[in-house]
Motif scaffolding. Structure first.
Motif, PDB file in Angstrom:
ATOM      1  N   GLY A  14      -9.874   2.102   1.133  1.00 21.87           N
ATOM      2  CA  GLY A  14      -8.503   1.957   0.688  1.00 21.87           C
ATOM      3  C   GLY A  14      -8.299   0.713  -0.136  1.00 21.87           C
ATOM      4  O   GLY A  14      -9.140  -0.199  -0.150  1.00 21.87           O
ATOM      5  N   PRO A  15      -7.172   0.615  -0.854  1.00 19.76           N
ATOM      6  CA  PRO A  15      -6.902  -0.549  -1.710  1.00 19.76           C
ATOM      7  C   PRO A  15      -6.628  -1.804  -0.903  1.00 19.76           C
ATOM      8  O   PRO A  15      -6.298  -1.744   0.281  1.00 19.76           O
ATOM      9  N   TRP A  44       1.405   4.131  -6.916  1.00 21.39           N
ATOM     10  CA  TRP A  44       0.000   4.133  -7.335  1.00 21.39           C
ATOM     11  C   TRP A  44      -0.965   4.147  -6.154  1.00 21.39           C
ATOM     12  O   TRP A  44      -1.855   5.024  -6.101  1.00 21.39           O
ATOM     13  N   PRO A  45      -0.851   3.257  -5.178  1.00 21.06           N
ATOM     14  CA  PRO A  45      -1.797   3.314  -4.057  1.00 21.06           C
ATOM     15  C   PRO A  45      -1.655   4.583  -3.209  1.00 21.06           C
ATOM     16  O   PRO A  45      -2.606   4.979  -2.534  1.00 21.06           O
ATOM     17  N   GLN A  46      -0.493   5.236  -3.251  1.00 19.30           N
ATOM     18  CA  GLN A  46      -0.301   6.450  -2.464  1.00 19.30           C
ATOM     19  C   GLN A  46      -0.765   7.717  -3.189  1.00 19.30           C
ATOM     20  O   GLN A  46      -0.806   8.795  -2.597  1.00 19.30           O
ATOM     21  N   MET A  47      -1.114   7.594  -4.452  1.00 19.60           N
ATOM     22  CA  MET A  47      -1.661   8.750  -5.167  1.00 19.60           C
ATOM     23  C   MET A  47      -2.999   9.158  -4.570  1.00 19.60           C
ATOM     24  O   MET A  47      -3.727   8.336  -3.998  1.00 19.60           O
ATOM     25  N   GLY A  90       0.792  -1.226   0.000  1.00 17.14           N
ATOM     26  CA  GLY A  90       0.000   0.000   0.000  1.00 17.14           C
ATOM     27  C   GLY A  90       0.817   1.266   0.000  1.00 17.14           C
ATOM     28  O   GLY A  90       0.265   2.376  -0.006  1.00 17.14           O
ATOM     29  N   LEU A  91       2.152   1.140  -0.019  1.00 21.08           N
ATOM     30  CA  LEU A  91       3.029   2.305   0.038  1.00 21.08           C
ATOM     31  C   LEU A  91       3.653   2.645  -1.317  1.00 21.08           C
ATOM     32  O   LEU A  91       4.482   3.556  -1.411  1.00 21.08           O
ATOM     33  N   MET A 133      -9.229   2.256  -7.251  1.00 26.12           N
ATOM     34  CA  MET A 133      -9.139   2.181  -5.794  1.00 26.12           C
ATOM     35  C   MET A 133      -7.701   2.027  -5.301  1.00 26.12           C
ATOM     36  O   MET A 133      -7.462   1.999  -4.095  1.00 26.12           O
ATOM     37  N   GLY A 134      -6.744   1.925  -6.226  1.00 27.00           N
ATOM     38  CA  GLY A 134      -5.344   1.903  -5.831  1.00 27.00           C
ATOM     39  C   GLY A 134      -4.686   0.545  -5.847  1.00 27.00           C
ATOM     40  O   GLY A 134      -3.524   0.402  -5.444  1.00 27.00           O
ATOM     41  N   ASN A 135      -5.405  -0.492  -6.324  1.00 20.38           N
ATOM     42  CA  ASN A 135      -4.810  -1.820  -6.416  1.00 20.38           C
ATOM     43  C   ASN A 135      -3.919  -1.920  -7.654  1.00 20.38           C
ATOM     44  O   ASN A 135      -4.042  -1.135  -8.597  1.00 20.38           O
TER      45      ASN A 135
END
Length: 574
Positions: free
Chosen positions: A219-220, A137-140, A133-134, A247-249
């Protein structure tokens, strides 16, 4: 095998039935002519210096202009942000449209046959890109991811004509249906982005309860394995694929063996618009490449559309299946029930569309019809008349029935028909079940019963079983015994009558959507789309898909002025 009658140079061939079919059939029907999907490949030639193949023969002024034959080079793969050349084994991709000279399917491209090594490289790239998650892409922020997907849509639209062309040749979608699949997918993405922005705005509102203030966001989850179907390779896949990305996945997509060329055309767009490792493609044998991917434990979401047995096998490969988030669209045997008081003409019209649209190759197709004995003779006559008026031929012609893309599908359907005949049914429409090459004309089977395979198997093709019932308890018993539970349809003019209300109650309990005087359908995309039993796990719609591919995250603290100010600052960074 083929006896071509070319009316003039450059016109489409009208192919009669093979000789052994052009006789009086066992049930007394006479065979009749149907236009079959055969292309004279002497008319398919390279007429351009750049090597693009075009169909340049003369066509009758009353006919539609044929679509150029594609030649998609799938000797490449997308991994870790790069479109890399593939020098290993590849497989020819062929069209269900046949070569008139050889009787063989026509080659329209190639697809890389990747192995376990490449599959593991792809899932590792996706895992590294997510980085617990860091990752980038997921942190955008939501706005940044939406902007990237909007840019992606712009790039995909540049490929629209090529993708539509491939859908016509590889899986024989009609011109209208192929264009609709692409355009509807782009509209779905736009709606999903708008819905996510609304959800994100709402998530910034603080909630106070019991002296605690907080905000609920989504969150993703992690890395998604996306396995889409052949029949809607673009739309169905993207209805899972795009919400998950938003969703950030990060995603590992397994390109389907049939229907995969449309995805090959998109690799460069993903490499251009998204950070490295966010989207990775694997092509080749699913049985070879997917088990090790699942066994690695790196997959957090399984988004799968296909058979329930295949889904079960994949899930069992995962070392910690309890943590695997599932979104499964699986088998379906949707039932249409025509009550004694039904408007027969309306029921026939909907049943005709519901059972033959795209040759019945839809999970939402009507796959068995229960018709009350009081109206079954009238219904059957009108249904058979409607079916036999359908035109069959090439996907760019004005036709309803096109070749079937799955290998050996015609043989499978003929096996169902033979089994039904052996157990007391007949093909009751004039052209029913006649085939040539990869095309089969829809067959209406009557009367079917529980001893036939078609009673319980999902045929996924142009076979229409009809059963005459006397009491709705027969329908209820069938639904209770079925392993499926996607949708059903009731045709009646009085839903509150004892028989109809009993059926409605049972159907509501056994399936996920009940359609009244209407064929089964997924649309509109704002409606939840799911299934019971072995038909589905997880719900898709414009907003539900965003929830399926994410988890609730809460930011909270004691409801004092300092904390509430900090909470407002925190949520505004999303």
């Amino acid at each position: 095998f083929f006896a071509a009658h070319l009316h003039s140079l450059g016109t489409m061939a009208t192919i009669p039935f093979p000789k052994d079919q052009s006789v009086t059939l066992r049930d007394g029907r006479k065979s009749s002519s149907v236009n079959f999907p055969v292309v004279d490949t002497t008319k398919l030639s390279c007429d351009c210096s750049n090597g693009d193949c075009v169909y340049f023969s003369a066509v009758d002024s009353s006919s539609d202009q044929p679509v150029p034959k594609p030649n998609v080079d799938g000797n490449k793969f997308l991994v870790d942000g790069e479109v890399r050349p593939w020098t290993g084994e590849s497989a020819d991709v062929t069209s269900p449209i046949m070569d008139i000279n050889t009787g063989c399917r026509i080659k329209i491209g190639t697809l890389a046959q990747m192995g376990q090594k490449e599959a593991m490289e792809a899932v590792t790239a996706a895992t590294n890109a997510f980085d617990h998650g860091l990752g980038e892409w997921p942190q955008m922020t939501v706005a940044q991811r939406c902007a990237a997907i909007t840019q992606l849509v712009d790039e995909l639209k540049k490929k629209r004509d090529d993708i539509v062309q491939v859908l016509q040749w590889e899986i024989c979608k009609t011109t209208a249906d192929a264009a609709k699949e692409f355009d509807r997918t782009m509209d779905y993405i736009d709606m999903t982005i708008a819905t996510l922005n609304t959800m994100n705005d709402k998530s910034k509102e603080l909630i106070e309860n019991g002296g605690v203030a907080g905000a609920v966001n989504r969150g993703p989850v992690g890395v998604m394995l996306c396995m889409g179907p052949f029949n809607y390779p673009f739309n169905e896949t993207y209805c899972q694929f795009i919400p998950s990305l938003l969703m950030g996945n990060t995603v590992l997509m397994k390109i389907p063996t049939t229907g995969g060329l449309a995805h090959v055309l998109t690799m460069e767009a993903y490499a251009k618009c998204l950070p490295k490792g966010v989207v990775n493609y694997v092509s080749g044998s699913g049985r070879l490449t997917m088990p090790p991917v699942m066994e690695s434990g790196m997959i957090d979401i399984l988004a799968f559309i296909g058979g329930s047995k295949a889904a079960d096998a994949l899930i069992k490969c995962h070392p910690t299946p309890h943590k695997l988030k599932l979104c499964l669209g699986m088998d379906a045997k949707n039932v249409g029930v025509v009550m004694a008081d039904a408007n027969v003409d309306g029921a026939v019209a909907e049943a005709l569309l519901g059972s033959t649209n795209y040759n019945g190759q839809r999970c939402t197709a009507l796959k068995i019809l229960f018709v009350h004995k009081n109206v079954v003779d009238e219904f059957n006559k009108k249904l058979c008349d409607g079916v036999d008026k359908l035109e069959a031929g090439l996907p760019w012609q004005k036709v309803a029935i096109t070749p079937l893309p799955e290998p050996d599908k015609v043989a499978y359907l003929e096996g169902l028909i033979s089994d039904a005949k052996a157990n007391g049914a007949s093909v009751i429409n004039q052209k029913g079940g006649k085939s040539n090459g990869c095309l089969m004309f829809p067959a209406v089977l009557y009367p079917v019963n529980k001893h036939m395979r078609v009673w319980s198997e999902e045929q996924f093709g142009p076979v229409i079983p009809v059963y005459p019932f006397d009491d709705v308890s027969e329908v209820v018993d069938w639904m209770k015994s079925s392993i499926f539970g996607q949708q059903g349809a009731i045709f009646t003019t009085d839903i509150s009558s004892p028989q109809s209300s009993k059926l409605l109650a049972a159907m509501t309990a056994c399936v996920s959507r009940v359609n009244i005087n209407t064929q089964c359908s997924r649309s509109p995309d704002v409606f939840p789309f799911t299934g019971r039993n072995s038909s589905g796990n997880g719900t898709l719609s414009v907003d539900e898909a965003l929830k399926v591919f994410s988890v609730d995250t809460v930011t909270a603290g004691k409801a004092n002025p300092v904390n509430k100010d900090l909470l407002k600052q925190a949520v505004n960074t999303r």
